[in-house]
Motif scaffolding. Structure first.
Motif, short mmCIF file in Angstrom:
data_model
loop_
_atom_site.label_atom_id
_atom_site.label_comp_id
_atom_site.label_asym_id
_atom_site.label_seq_id
_atom_site.Cartn_x
_atom_site.Cartn_y
_atom_site.Cartn_z
N ILE A 627 46.36 43.23 26.49
CA ILE A 627 45.25 43.84 25.76
C ILE A 627 45.02 45.19 26.41
O ILE A 627 45.47 45.41 27.54
CB ILE A 627 44.00 42.92 25.83
N THR A 628 44.38 46.11 25.73
CA THR A 628 44.22 47.43 26.33
C THR A 628 42.92 48.10 25.90
O THR A 628 42.48 47.93 24.76
CB THR A 628 45.39 48.36 25.95
N TYR A 629 42.32 48.83 26.81
CA TYR A 629 41.14 49.63 26.46
C TYR A 629 41.49 51.12 26.53
O TYR A 629 40.63 51.98 26.42
CB TYR A 629 40.00 49.29 27.42
N VAL A 630 42.77 51.43 26.78
CA VAL A 630 43.17 52.84 26.86
C VAL A 630 44.14 53.21 25.73
O VAL A 630 44.50 54.37 25.60
CB VAL A 630 43.81 53.17 28.23
N GLY A 631 44.56 52.21 24.96
CA GLY A 631 45.42 52.52 23.82
C GLY A 631 46.89 52.64 24.16
O GLY A 631 47.60 53.40 23.53
N GLU A 632 47.33 51.90 25.18
CA GLU A 632 48.75 51.93 25.56
C GLU A 632 49.25 50.50 25.75
O GLU A 632 48.46 49.56 25.87
CB GLU A 632 48.95 52.70 26.88
N LEU A 633 50.58 50.40 25.84
CA LEU A 633 51.16 49.13 26.28
C LEU A 633 50.57 48.79 27.65
O LEU A 633 50.46 49.67 28.51
CB LEU A 633 52.68 49.31 26.41
N GLY A 634 50.20 47.53 27.85
CA GLY A 634 49.67 47.20 29.17
C GLY A 634 49.17 45.77 29.26
O GLY A 634 49.04 45.06 28.25
N TRP A 635 48.92 45.35 30.48
CA TRP A 635 48.42 44.01 30.76
C TRP A 635 47.21 44.10 31.69
O TRP A 635 47.20 44.91 32.63
CB TRP A 635 49.49 43.17 31.46
N GLU A 636 46.23 43.28 31.41
CA GLU A 636 45.14 43.11 32.36
C GLU A 636 45.46 41.84 33.16
O GLU A 636 45.66 40.77 32.57
CB GLU A 636 43.81 42.94 31.64
N LEU A 637 45.51 41.96 34.48
CA LEU A 637 45.85 40.82 35.33
C LEU A 637 44.58 40.25 35.95
O LEU A 637 43.87 40.96 36.67
CB LEU A 637 46.82 41.27 36.43
N TYR A 638 44.29 39.00 35.65
CA TYR A 638 43.12 38.30 36.20
C TYR A 638 43.62 37.42 37.34
O TYR A 638 44.36 36.46 37.11
CB TYR A 638 42.43 37.48 35.11
N ILE A 639 43.20 37.79 38.54
CA ILE A 639 43.80 37.20 39.74
C ILE A 639 42.72 36.50 40.55
O ILE A 639 41.67 37.11 40.80
CB ILE A 639 44.43 38.33 40.61
N PRO A 640 42.97 35.25 40.99
CA PRO A 640 41.97 34.63 41.87
C PRO A 640 41.68 35.60 43.03
O PRO A 640 42.62 36.14 43.63
CB PRO A 640 42.65 33.36 42.35
N THR A 641 40.42 35.84 43.31
CA THR A 641 40.03 36.95 44.18
C THR A 641 40.82 37.01 45.48
O THR A 641 41.30 38.07 45.88
CB THR A 641 38.52 36.84 44.48
N GLU A 642 40.99 35.85 46.13
CA GLU A 642 41.61 35.89 47.46
C GLU A 642 43.11 36.20 47.40
O GLU A 642 43.72 36.53 48.41
CB GLU A 642 41.34 34.59 48.22
N PHE A 643 43.68 36.12 46.21
CA PHE A 643 45.10 36.46 46.07
C PHE A 643 45.31 37.92 45.66
O PHE A 643 46.42 38.43 45.65
CB PHE A 643 45.76 35.56 45.00
N ALA A 644 44.22 38.57 45.30
CA ALA A 644 44.34 39.90 44.69
C ALA A 644 44.92 40.95 45.65
O ALA A 644 45.74 41.78 45.22
CB ALA A 644 42.99 40.36 44.14
N PRO A 645 44.54 40.97 46.94
CA PRO A 645 45.13 42.01 47.80
C PRO A 645 46.65 41.94 47.84
O PRO A 645 47.33 42.96 47.77
CB PRO A 645 44.51 41.71 49.18
N ASP A 646 47.18 40.73 47.91
CA ASP A 646 48.64 40.60 47.98
C ASP A 646 49.28 41.06 46.66
O ASP A 646 50.28 41.78 46.67
CB ASP A 646 49.00 39.13 48.28
N VAL A 647 48.68 40.68 45.55
CA VAL A 647 49.22 41.09 44.25
C VAL A 647 49.15 42.62 44.14
O VAL A 647 50.11 43.27 43.69
CB VAL A 647 48.44 40.41 43.10
N PHE A 648 48.02 43.18 44.55
CA PHE A 648 47.86 44.64 44.50
C PHE A 648 48.97 45.32 45.31
O PHE A 648 49.63 46.25 44.83
CB PHE A 648 46.47 45.00 45.05
N ASP A 649 49.17 44.82 46.53
CA ASP A 649 50.19 45.45 47.39
C ASP A 649 51.57 45.39 46.75
O ASP A 649 52.35 46.35 46.82
CB ASP A 649 50.23 44.75 48.76
N ARG A 650 51.87 44.28 46.13
CA ARG A 650 53.19 44.14 45.50
C ARG A 650 53.35 45.12 44.33
O ARG A 650 54.41 45.71 44.15
CB ARG A 650 53.40 42.70 45.02
#
Ligand code: FAD
Length: 816
Positions: A627-650
């Protein structure tokens, strides 16, 4: 006390200041005569009695200006109606600018005022001198004059409102303190007083600076805190003429009012003094606070240069009185989300006299009709987050807000106090990469990113601010490559239970009876077809949905759900905002980038638009929503909070090969306006319907469960093309900037105003959206026939207008 307290009433109002009396007055005007107002001591004895009595009309937004305008009209006629003098005089007011940016601010305000016919003149130093002969205009750039602004005697005006209320049947009791609000379940059912209980259908908290405590006792969040507010009154000054307009010199934090030959000089100074940290004294009644000459001195010194006559004038009164302030300088109005039939009208930030008429009118209509009569989101108490009732937060914030009333109202201006309350788990990572943070609903959010070697700090201006080029680079990355946002501030609710689908089908205008894994963009409507919320609903399972909405709408949308899910339905709503970080990855290269960190199939066939899947990134299971709020191809990633730093880094590590850009909220906004995506609170409110907003495509008129507001929309459809319609605009000259609230002209006539504005870096000019009116219906031909202009700081700039998004009208970039 000459009467016995009734044992029951339809409405009990707590507090006999100007606001409580105005509500009593207006309720009786609507025919509700069984109204009781209780005042703990004497009418006006809180803040009202010592107000300076300025009644200005120009406010920060359209609807608040309309309400202030109404107040002026009301006070003009109150004496004739009630037979009590109010001291109301319409001598006008004049605002002075001491530098070009302030002049631009005044001009932009004057332009806004034109939209609804408020009289306002731009004036130069010579005219200012004519209005105020004693003023030193050597360094004055110019000003604005509002001839219909007024001034009044606040005590007399309140007494006149009280008499008007009594004439209409209301009963007013002094020396009756409400000791408790009575509740039954989640409903207010009356009040307890030292003279006995009164059962009531509705209770209204008009307790001024006591309002927070009154709310607190029944779990109603009422974030306000008292601050000391100063003015002086001089001895009579012979040279002062008796017909002077009120004068404001915001660059010197000062306002001036001639009062029976004396001069009142009041201040809205930076670094103001919070008061009443340990509660308001029990016996407070017409009290004054100790004077603080040192604190007032800078204002007085500047005033003596501005009005040299002050150098020799004696000071008769040095006044210091408390007034309640809120975290955002807007008052708290409306139905409390925590307690049914309990209404709030307090926290008036030093404009309670000029606001009381309009606020009293609309709150009374809200009570009687069961809904607000117009969009009141700017002041709606539901905009406040629970933590904002925290006393330390309030104390720190109000030390800033009082001074902000007269400080520059810069576009994108951020609060400096009480910051850092609410941080995304990725906050420090963003800070390390140059994020400049702003705050919404307490959340610290990256608004833009400074490149290496640049301090992430705003340099405010009405022109292009220091971050303009950095935002342009972010914007173009989203359009042409890939950008990463942190939107952990989204409010997220889990809606679960056997009846979840049925409940949401009634609430959502779109069809959410979809297969698990589908994401539905929808509005929630009121019975009148007005938009109450704008959000996405993701079906996670047969009996489980996730609702994702804006951070600022968290309390409001939860309240709407609660009010519209019946008690016996098998539905359970849980706020899971803190449990999920959200990382939108947006842009034409988002698929290629994400494919490097997950082995899930992200192809168009494997992961179509408007669907959601659980995917793996590193060690985490992530809910990816396409889904997008900027009008482009894209994904919103909903990440369990404590896993988010690792996902962000990757993602950031994989992004190096793609030149991934971290992007801020300002670019989310500029991209969504280019794509003409509406924003709740600005472009769409409870007084706009999806048909007017161009969102009828998201209404499932034929679904089996009729949604709230459907009948109103069908009636509107049958009536033909609506006279009011949202358009998108772009200025032809790429230099001027749009913010919102600018008047829109067609063929030289004002037909509407902008509700959003930003810079379209891709389209190459300032862009905006806004409603226009054309009796007989807004047609494609009418729009295309041109003649469009938008007024920016008193100058009309040619514009183009469009019914369809100017950027990617067929949404080809999204569905690839
Ligand atoms: C120095 C100064 C100058 C100002 N100048 C201006 C101006 O020029 N223009 C302008 O628009 N505004 C001005 N204001 C602001 C304005 O005075 C306030 O916004 C306004 O008076 C607020 O009115 P209110 O009814 O909300 O509060 P209040 O007047 O404080 O009324 C609240 C009432 O509730 C009563 N109460 C509290 N608890 C209970 C209870 N438990 N039971 C029963 N009763 C209760 C209190 O006794 C009080 O009388 C000024 C304020 C100050 C301090």
């Amino acid at each position: 006390m000459n009467k016995e307290l009734p044992r029951q009433a339809r409405v009990v109002i707590i507090g006999g200041g100007v606001v409580g009396c105005s509500i009593a007055y207006h309720l009786t005007k609507l025919g509700w005569t069984d109204v009781v107002l209780l005042e703990r001591k004497q009418l006006t004895c809180g803040t009202t009695w010592h107000a300076a009595g300025l009644v200005g009309q120009l406010r920060a937004t359209m609807n608040l200006t309309r309400l202030a305008q109404y107040t002026t009209g009301l006070y003009e006629n109150l004496e004739a109606e009630t037979g009590l003098a109010t001291g109301f005089m319409q001598r006008g007011s004049i605002g002075l600018a001491l530098h070009a940016e302030r002049m631009e601010e005044l001009k932009r305000g004057a332009s806004m005022a034109k939209t609804f016919g408020l009289e306002v003149e731009i004036v130069g130093p010579n005219e200012i001198k004519r209005y105020w002969p004693l003023v030193n205009t050597d360094d004055v750039v110019g000003g604005v004059f509002l001839p219909k602004d007024g001034q009044c005697n606040p005590t007399d005006t309140t007494q006149a409102l009280a008499r008007g209320a009594r004439m209409g049947g209301a009963q007013i009791f002094e020396n009756v303190k409400v000791t408790r609000v009575l509740t039954k379940g989640r409903r207010a059912v009356g009040v307890a007083t030292e003279q006995g209980d009164i059962a009531a259908e509705y209770v209204v908290n008009c307790g001024g600076m006591w309002g927070r405590e009154i709310g607190h006792t029944v779990g109603v969040n009422t974030p306000l805190h008292a601050c000391e507010h100063f003015y002086i009154v001089t001895e009579p000054i012979a040279e002062l003429s008796r017909d002077l307009p009120v004068m404001r010199v915001p660059d010197e934090c000062a306002y001036y009012k001639e009062d029976a030959g004396k001069l009142l000089l009041g201040a809205f100074e930076p670094g103001s003094k919070p008061w009443g940290m340990d509660g308001i004294p029990e016996d407070f009644c017409f009290d004054e606070l100790p004077e603080d000459v040192e604190h007032f001195a800078p204002v007085l010194e500047a005033a003596m240069k501005r009005l040299p006559v002050l150098e020799t004038a004696g000071i008769r009164t040095f006044f210091n009185g408390p007034e309640s302030f809120t975290p955002d300088n807007a008052y708290l109005l409306g139905a409390a989300p925590e307690l049914e039939n309990f209404f709030v009208a307090c926290g008036f930030n030093s404009i309670g006299i000029q606001s009381a008429g309009g606020a009293g009118k609309v709150l009374s209509e809200w009570i009687v009709e069961g809904h607000p009569p117009m969009d009141l989101w700017d002041v709606d108490v539901r905009r406040m987050m629970p933590f904002q009732g925290n006393r330390q937060y309030l104390r720190e914030r109000v030390s800033e807000t009082l001074g902000l009333l007269y400080d520059m109202h810069w576009p994108y201006r951020q609060y400096e106090t009480a910051r850092g309350a609410r941080k995304s788990i990725l906050h420090d990572r963003l800070a390390a990469r140059g994020a400049c943070f702003g705050t919404v609903a307490g959340w610290e959010r990256a608004n833009w990113f400074a490149p290496d070697g640049v301090e992430p700090k705003y340099e405010y201006s009405y022109g292009r601010q220091n971050w303009f080029d950095y935002a342009k680079a972010e914007h173009m990355a989203v359009r042409g490559n890939v950008g990463l946002f942190d939107m952990s501030s989204f409010a997220k609710f889990l809606v679960q239970g056997r009846d979840a689908e049925a409940a949401l089908q009634a609430i959502c205008a779109n069809d959410v009876g979809v297969a698990p894994g589908r994401v539905v963009y929808t509005q929630w409507l009121n019975e009148r077809g007005g938009i109450e919320a704008d959000l996405t609903v993701t079906r996670l399972a047969e009996d489980r949905y996730q609702v994702t909405t804006a951070a600022a709408a968290a309390v409001r949308d939860m309240d709407w759900l609660r009010r519209h899910i019946s008690d016996d339905a098998h539905v359970f709503v849980t706020d899971i905002t803190s449990g999920q970080a959200v990382l939108p990855v947006m842009g034409p290269n988002s698929r290629a980038l994400l494919q490097k960190v997950t082995d899930a199939d992200l192809s168009l066939e494997g992961f179509p638009f408007a669907t959601a899947q659980e995917i793996e990134i590193g060690y985490a299971k992530v809910l990816a929503q396409r889904i997008t709020y900027v009008g482009e191809l894209g994904w919103e990633l909903y990440i369990p909070t404590e896993f988010a730093p690792d996902v962000f880094d990757r993602i950031v590590a994989a992004g190096e090969a793609f030149d991934l850009k971290l992007c801020g909220l300002h670019v989310l906004d500029s991209c969504r306006i280019e794509k003409a995506f509406r924003h709740f609170g600005h472009d769409i409110t409870d007084e706009d319907t999806p048909i007017e907003a161009g969102l009828a495509f998201a209404c499932a008129f034929d679904k089996a469960v009729p949604f709230i507001g459907r009948d109103a929309l069908l009636r509107q459809k049958e009536a033909g093309l609506p006279a009011k319609r949202m358009l998108q605009f772009k200025l032809e000259d790429p230099a001027p900037l749009l913010y919102h609230n600018e008047p829109v002209y067609k063929d030289g006539v004002i037909v509407g105003y902008t509700s959003s504005g930003n810079y379209g870096h891709f389209l190459g000019g300032a862009i905006g959206m806004g409603y226009v009116r054309c009796e007989g219906g807004v047609t494609q031909d009418w729009v295309a026939s041109g003649g469009w202009e938008i007024e920016v700081a008193n100058e009309r700039i040619p514009a183009s207008a469009s019914l369809r998004p100017m950027y990617d009208p067929r949404a080809q970039r999204v569905k690839v």
